[in-house]
Design an enzyme around this catalytic site. Structure first.
Site, PDB file in Angstrom:
ATOM      1  N   HIS A 113       0.819  -1.224   0.000  1.00  0.00           N
ATOM      2  CA  HIS A 113       0.000   0.000   0.000  1.00  0.00           C
ATOM      3  C   HIS A 113       0.848   1.268   0.000  1.00  0.00           C
ATOM      4  O   HIS A 113       0.325   2.370  -0.088  1.00  0.00           O
ATOM      5  CB  HIS A 113      -0.936   0.031   1.213  1.00  0.00           C
ATOM      6  CG  HIS A 113      -1.957  -1.078   1.214  1.00  0.00           C
ATOM      7  ND1 HIS A 113      -2.782  -1.329   0.144  1.00  0.00           N
ATOM      8  CD2 HIS A 113      -2.278  -2.004   2.159  1.00  0.00           C
ATOM      9  CE1 HIS A 113      -3.570  -2.365   0.412  1.00  0.00           C
ATOM     10  NE2 HIS A 113      -3.277  -2.795   1.636  1.00  0.00           N
ATOM     11  N   ASP A 156      -2.754 -10.350  -2.623  1.00  0.00           N
ATOM     12  CA  ASP A 156      -3.242  -9.926  -1.307  1.00  0.00           C
ATOM     13  C   ASP A 156      -4.732  -9.594  -1.440  1.00  0.00           C
ATOM     14  O   ASP A 156      -5.192  -9.154  -2.491  1.00  0.00           O
ATOM     15  CB  ASP A 156      -2.457  -8.693  -0.858  1.00  0.00           C
ATOM     16  CG  ASP A 156      -2.769  -8.302   0.581  1.00  0.00           C
ATOM     17  OD1 ASP A 156      -2.019  -8.722   1.472  1.00  0.00           O
ATOM     18  OD2 ASP A 156      -3.774  -7.586   0.800  1.00  0.00           O
ATOM     19  N   HIS A 172      -6.269  -7.175  -0.342  1.00  0.00           N
ATOM     20  CA  HIS A 172      -6.444  -5.735  -0.598  1.00  0.00           C
ATOM     21  C   HIS A 172      -5.697  -5.348  -1.865  1.00  0.00           C
ATOM     22  O   HIS A 172      -4.653  -5.923  -2.176  1.00  0.00           O
ATOM     23  CB  HIS A 172      -5.908  -4.942   0.588  1.00  0.00           C
ATOM     24  CG  HIS A 172      -6.530  -5.350   1.892  1.00  0.00           C
ATOM     25  ND1 HIS A 172      -5.967  -6.311   2.701  1.00  0.00           N
ATOM     26  CD2 HIS A 172      -7.665  -4.952   2.503  1.00  0.00           C
ATOM     27  CE1 HIS A 172      -6.728  -6.483   3.770  1.00  0.00           C
ATOM     28  NE2 HIS A 172      -7.780  -5.669   3.673  1.00  0.00           N
ATOM     29  N   ASP A 190      -4.052 -12.824   3.431  1.00  0.00           N
ATOM     30  CA  ASP A 190      -5.311 -12.417   4.044  1.00  0.00           C
ATOM     31  C   ASP A 190      -6.526 -12.798   3.211  1.00  0.00           C
ATOM     32  O   ASP A 190      -7.637 -12.398   3.511  1.00  0.00           O
ATOM     33  CB  ASP A 190      -5.315 -10.911   4.374  1.00  0.00           C
ATOM     34  CG  ASP A 190      -4.798 -10.059   3.243  1.00  0.00           C
ATOM     35  OD1 ASP A 190      -4.540 -10.597   2.147  1.00  0.00           O
ATOM     36  OD2 ASP A 190      -4.636  -8.837   3.449  1.00  0.00           O
TER      37      ASP A 190
HETATM   38 ZN   LIG Z   1      -4.003  -7.117   2.656  1.00  0.00          ZN
END
Ligand SMILES: [Zn+2]
Lengths: 482, 359
Positions: free
Chosen positions: B126, B162, B164, B249
């Site tokens: 991120h 991931d 996200h 995740d």
């Molecule tokens: Zn993540």
């Protein structure tokens, strides 16, 4: 305080009695363990080093061992049955007793090893399999893995297979020796002593204890803490370095695989007093030297032809004196080369022929040599003067209210912070060592070999704490013999 | 040839706050599982030691002012956003994590190992050129990719799975045609970016491929996307190296995301990437750990699956404990695959004129 040490070697059993004075004796193994014990009037503490039967067994072609494994999710493993313990020690999948009985019926073997992933956090599944297996194997032919106390399932499995093979023979020795001395101690490969009970839980600790014994004996006899011990045996000559008063430990691999077996680092040169002389000195033993009733001339006979008087020296007479001198020279230069390669400044002689050979080896290697009294039985002296060594691997999980000490769960009665926990574990290891008969001074020093702890957080709140630690009383010379 | 695992106990010490999801407990159980599996002693595994990335290496990706801010805030503590605070001592931690990724890439390029997994904390995908967020401070995988370029890799494929969206990595390489950024992530979820219509810009147009998937997507969705999109595009792109942002995740037990991948699904996904690397770039592949917060439920099993796949080990025992069944059934969305088939149709329209295999 009086200490008796026995080291059962390849051909002889060495006995030492230490009470300020040192008395030593060598008896041939033909008489067996009983023969050696019968020849003794055992007083004081008895310690026994008996790695030979184990060493032979481990070197022998593998006996038929069946391993039942409980791998759960992750890497698969041969011999697997259903069941799963996770990293917290929770049982997430149960075993299937009927399937285990079928597996045991289908795989006939001499010995049985039982090994489950994370059994060191909860031994229940291994114990359940064991109780089923008792209808198929005698108890002394079954070994479980949780007592090994360390994570690493493949290494635990290899070690458990070794233990399954040697448990019966060690149990028989325990019964024999107990007949002479109730509270005797075993001498382990790390140079420390342990009770019979502890050794029966993990007999692999007896593996290859002779180099540790000779190292400790040499240290006791000379007071040297940095030297190279040159131990001249019948089949081999072992070079054992001693640093800061202790031998160096190394991992032992079994059939090329990792295991939880450690032993003292030693360079083993395949020549000793029983090495036969053909055209030249050969790295082989074919029975006793002629001076001890054997049929082939050996290095020992060669020493006799060079002026020594070992055993019935006259029997060595038919070895040609030139060949004898040449064999002795070849031996000395081979060992001296090993000494030079080791960077040692001082060598300490040990073993039956030390008197005859060590000074020459020292001269040729260009290092100082020390030849202590009783060098011939330094190994048995090391066994006699050693102290109890003990390591506890402790896993604490406050959420499960469980403490697992060397694979055995105990209920956690009270919350402890990290400092209290370390103090409690140190107290526990002391208590156990005292139970084995260690004097107070020997257990004063407990080391914290490892510590790691973290909080368990659930739903954003600290709920529990998990800690792993290892406390240990390290091997050494007992204070009472100093 | 062996698989390298970059790991260091220091990766356990970073903690924004003792109660934060991205905390030391995260890797503790996984470390237990790896130790119990005998991974550290396995001849097929080589443990690699991270080194701290240099300031210069960080600046291949990040703006000087941002790095100054991080370094200074690390002395006293500071804040990036509500999820991402800067605890004292952070800068050393992020240098070590980025260095972990670098060591993974260097070891693969040097031939010390066939492929590698940098099991580092904190994560990085991120983090953009001059921003952190979502538990990330510096972009470990982007720094790895920049170092690979400097080592002569002309084309690099990033596979970010991931849960996200890897908005930081996307931003960094948005206009770069030498780096193909592909991402499978949960749609309508933090950080909000990663729509299928975000396809790169300028010369990099078409070199960003986003595959948003609905909550409850499980193994068959990932296998479908690998077979229909990532595999064919990778073949057409023909990379010199594959870098994986390996988030953990997307497991059905993860508390911070809503996907439903299983441990076996992770192993199969990584096995696909390994096979791809073997076919396209002599096996050169490095994976960097991103998120993954099911510290106890999922991570031990997913991590083993990933490492076993990297090392070519027997995957037949890679699975979740059977007692997790109800959790999986709650997370699993049987309609997800149909939804994703629609998304792939959309991808074919937005990417079809760039990638032959999608037209
Ligand atoms: Zn993540």
């Amino acid at each position: 305080m009086l200490f008796t040490g026995i080291d059962i070697g390849g051909t002889n059993t060495d006995i030492a009695i230490v009470d300020g004075d040192v008395l030593t004796r060598k008896v041939p193994n033909d008489a067996g363990l009983r023969g050696a014990l019968d020849s003794l009037d055992i007083r004081g503490r008895l310690a026994v080093s008996t790695s030979q039967p184990l060493n032979r067994l481990i070197a022998a072609p593998p006996a038929s061992v069946y391993a039942i494994t409980i791998p759960g999710p992750g890497l698969p493993s041969p011999g697997s049955v259903a069941g799963m313990v996770n990293h917290r020690g929770d049982i997430l999948e149960e075993i299937d007793p009927a399937a285990i009985r079928t597996a045991l019926e289908e795989h006939a073997a001499e010995y049985l090893a039982i090994c489950g992933k994370f059994s060191v956090r909860n031994p229940a599944l291994e114990e359940q399999v064991r109780s089923i297996a008792l209808s198929f194997y005698p108890p002394e032919r079954i070994a479980t893995s949780h007592g090994l106390a360390r994570l690493d399932f493949p290494a635990r499995r290899v070690t458990t297979e070794v233990n399954a093979r040697v448990l019966e023979i060690v149990a028989a020795m325990v019964r024999t020796i107990s007949g002479y001395a109730q509270d005797f101690l075993f001498f382990k490969g790390d140079g420390g002593l342990a009770s019979a009970g502890a050794v029966l839980r993990d007999p692999s600790v007896l593996f290859n204890s002779s180099p540790a014994a000779v190292a400790l004996g040499a240290r006791y006899l000379t007071g040297r803490s940095d030297c190279l011990v040159v131990d001249i045996g019948g089949t081999t000559t072992d070079l054992v370095p001693l640093r800061d008063g202790a031998p160096c430990m190394q991992d032992v691999r079994i059939d090329g695989k990792n295991a939880f077996i450690r032993s003292v680092q030693a360079e083993s040169i395949p020549f000793g007093g029983d090495s036969v002389i053909e055209a030249h000195l050969s790295p082989r033993r074919e029975g006793n030297p002629m001076a001890f009733g054997g049929g082939r001339p050996t290095l020992t006979d060669a020493l006799n032809r060079c002026g020594a008087s070992i055993g019935e020296a006259a029997r060595s007479a038919h070895l040609d004196p030139d060949r004898a001198a040449q064999a002795v020279r070849a031996y000395i230069s081979r060992i001296a080369a090993g000494v030079r390669a080791s960077d040692a400044k001082i060598i300490v002689g040990a073993g039956f022929l030390a008197d005859h050979l060590i000074p020459e080896i020292g001269r040729e290697a260009g290092v100082r040599c020390i030849l202590p009294d009783h060098a011939a039985c330094a190994n048995a002296i090391g066994v006699a003067v050693s102290r109890v060594s003990l390591s506890l691997r402790v896993h604490v999980d406050t959420g499960r209210r469980r403490v697992v000490i060397n694979g055995e769960p105990v209920h956690l009665h009270q919350e402890m912070d990290d400092d209290e926990l370390v103090a409690w574990c140190k107290g526990e290891v002391r208590k156990r060592a005292l139970c084995m008969g260690a004097p107070e001074e020997d257990v004063a020093d407990v080391s914290l070999a490892y510590f790691s702890a973290y909080d368990v957080i659930r739903y954003g709140r600290k709920k529990e704490r998990i800690a792993d630690l290892q406390v240990a009383i390290t091997p050494g010379i007992t204070v009472d013999a100093k | 040839m062996t698989t390298g695992i970059v790991y260091h106990p220091a990766f356990l010490t970073h903690e924004q706050h003792p109660l934060h999801p991205e905390r030391r407990e995260r890797l503790a159980y996984t470390d237990d599982q790896l130790t119990e599996e005998g991974m550290w002693e396995d001849p097929r595994i080589l443990r690699l030691h991270p080194r701290p990335a240099t300031r210069e290496e960080l600046s291949w990706v990040h703006d000087e002012r941002y790095l100054n801010f991080l370094e200074q805030s690390s002395r006293t503590g500071g804040v990036i956003d509500l999820d991402t605070v800067i605890p004292p001592g952070l800068f050393a931690q992020v240098r070590l994590a980025a260095g972990g990724g670098l060591v993974a890439g260097e070891s693969v390029m040097a031939g010390t190992v066939r492929n590698a997994f940098a099991m580092v904390r904190p994560p990085g995908h991120h983090a953009g050129t001059c921003s952190g967020g979502g538990f990330c401070y510096v972009n470990n995988v982007a720094i790895l990719v920049q170092s690979l370029k400097r080592k002569g890799c002309a084309k690099i494929l990033i596979l970010d799975w991931d849960a996200h969206h890897g908005n930081g990595t996307q931003e960094i390489f948005y206009e770069d045609p030498d780096v193909l950024f592909t991402s499978i992530h949960q749609s309508g979820f933090y950080p909000g970016t990663g729509d299928a219509t975000e396809i790169g810009a300028g010369e990099g147009t078409g070199y960003t491929i986003n595959m948003p998937v609905p909550a409850g997507s499980s193994d068959e969705v990932y296998q479908y996307l690998l077979a229909e999109v990532i595999g064919p595009v990778a073949e057409e792109f023909n990379p010199d190296f594959i870098a994986v942002s390996a988030g953990l995740d997307n497991h059905f037990t993860d508390p911070l995301a809503g996907l439903a991948l299983t441990a076996g699904g992770y192993a199969a996904t990584m096995a696909f990437a390994v096979e791809l690397a073997g076919r396209l770039c002599a096996g050169r592949l490095a994976a960097v750990l991103e998120g993954g917060y099911s510290v106890e439920g999922g991570l031990p099993y997913t991590t083993i699956g990933i490492i076993a796949a990297l090392a070519g080990m027997d995957l037949s025992g890679i699975r979740d404990p059977s007692s997790y069944g109800p959790l999986f059934r709650r997370a699993f969305n049987p309609g997800a695959l149909r939804h994703v088939q629609e998304t792939v149709r959309l991808l074919r329209t937005v990417h079809g004129n760039i990638w032959h295999c999608l037209s």
